[in-house]
Motif scaffolding. Structure first.
Motif, PDB file in Angstrom:
ATOM      1  N   GLU A 138      91.129 105.016  26.855  1.00  0.00           N
ATOM      2  CA  GLU A 138      90.468 104.811  28.111  1.00  0.00           C
ATOM      3  C   GLU A 138      91.186 104.135  29.244  1.00  0.00           C
ATOM      4  O   GLU A 138      90.828 104.323  30.375  1.00  0.00           O
ATOM      5  CB  GLU A 138      89.062 104.409  27.872  1.00  0.00           C
ATOM      6  N   THR A 139      92.118 103.139  28.824  1.00  0.00           N
ATOM      7  CA  THR A 139      92.678 102.164  29.704  1.00  0.00           C
ATOM      8  C   THR A 139      93.900 102.345  30.129  1.00  0.00           C
ATOM      9  O   THR A 139      94.428 101.655  30.912  1.00  0.00           O
ATOM     10  CB  THR A 139      92.454 100.781  29.388  1.00  0.00           C
ATOM     11  N   THR A 146      88.633  97.409  41.241  1.00  0.00           N
ATOM     12  CA  THR A 146      87.673  98.855  41.302  1.00  0.00           C
ATOM     13  C   THR A 146      88.607  99.799  42.287  1.00  0.00           C
ATOM     14  O   THR A 146      88.616 100.848  42.065  1.00  0.00           O
ATOM     15  CB  THR A 146      86.241  98.521  41.712  1.00  0.00           C
ATOM     16  N   PHE A 158      96.301 104.472  32.236  1.00  0.00           N
ATOM     17  CA  PHE A 158      96.126 105.691  33.270  1.00  0.00           C
ATOM     18  C   PHE A 158      97.514 106.471  33.349  1.00  0.00           C
ATOM     19  O   PHE A 158      98.452 105.648  34.182  1.00  0.00           O
ATOM     20  CB  PHE A 158      95.521 105.131  34.540  1.00  0.00           C
ATOM     21  N   VAL A 177      92.287 106.939  39.681  1.00  0.00           N
ATOM     22  CA  VAL A 177      91.557 108.254  39.192  1.00  0.00           C
ATOM     23  C   VAL A 177      91.744 109.489  40.165  1.00  0.00           C
ATOM     24  O   VAL A 177      91.702 110.528  39.696  1.00  0.00           O
ATOM     25  CB  VAL A 177      90.020 107.800  39.071  1.00  0.00           C
ATOM     26  N   ILE A 194      91.418 101.172  40.453  1.00  0.00           N
ATOM     27  CA  ILE A 194      90.789 102.297  39.602  1.00  0.00           C
ATOM     28  C   ILE A 194      90.598 103.630  40.273  1.00  0.00           C
ATOM     29  O   ILE A 194      90.821 104.626  40.086  1.00  0.00           O
ATOM     30  CB  ILE A 194      89.948 102.020  38.788  1.00  0.00           C
ATOM     31  N   ASN A 195      89.847 103.403  41.595  1.00  0.00           N
ATOM     32  CA  ASN A 195      89.598 104.661  42.389  1.00  0.00           C
ATOM     33  C   ASN A 195      90.684 105.488  42.826  1.00  0.00           C
ATOM     34  O   ASN A 195      90.896 106.650  42.721  1.00  0.00           O
ATOM     35  CB  ASN A 195      88.736 104.210  43.393  1.00  0.00           C
ATOM     36  N   ASN A 232      88.479 100.461  32.051  1.00  0.00           N
ATOM     37  CA  ASN A 232      88.193 101.928  31.982  1.00  0.00           C
ATOM     38  C   ASN A 232      87.806 102.415  33.465  1.00  0.00           C
ATOM     39  O   ASN A 232      87.912 101.593  34.590  1.00  0.00           O
ATOM     40  CB  ASN A 232      87.418 102.322  30.940  1.00  0.00           C
ATOM     41  N   THR A 233      87.739 103.473  33.556  1.00  0.00           N
ATOM     42  CA  THR A 233      87.287 104.285  34.867  1.00  0.00           C
ATOM     43  C   THR A 233      86.158 103.679  35.423  1.00  0.00           C
ATOM     44  O   THR A 233      86.097 103.677  36.801  1.00  0.00           O
ATOM     45  CB  THR A 233      87.344 105.869  34.804  1.00  0.00           C
TER      46      THR A 233
END
Length: 106
Positions: A99-100, A10, A102, A17, A13-14, A89-90
């Motif tokens: 979706e995966t 996570t 990035f 994004v 991902i953060n 994904n996000t």
């Protein structure tokens, strides 16, 4: 300056994004004691690195395509896409290929 605070999928991902480039992401992973191993790439995906969390709970595969662009995929296991692992994904949930993947900032 590296923060060394990446602990989970996570967290990665953060960062992605929010917008991050390959060099900064790898600097952050190094400062957070993630372990790097070469990733097997192909003619389309290019070369890359699999970064595994210190607790072996997650990983991120960072690839640099032949055109110089980079992308990352975050996984729910330590193998960077090994059998049984799923790309996230996000929302930190398993997702589709679109979706995966990035795209990292240049």
């Amino acid at each position: 300056m590296p923060s060394g605070n990446i602990l989970t999928a996570t967290d990665i991902i953060n960062l992605i994004v929010g917008g991050i480039d390959k060099t900064t992401l790898e600097t952050e992973l190094t400062a957070s004691n993630w372990i790097s191993t070469p990733a097997r790439g192909g003619s389309k995906s290019g070369s890359g690195t699999i970064w595994t969390s210190p607790n072996n709970q997650s990983s991120v595969r960072i690839m640099t395509k032949p055109d110089g662009s980079s992308y990352a995929r975050v996984y729910n296991g330590p193998g960077g896409g090994a059998p049984g692992e799923q790309p996230l994904n996000t929302f930190g949930q398993p997702g589709t290929r679109v979706e995966t993947h990035f795209i990292l900032l240049p």
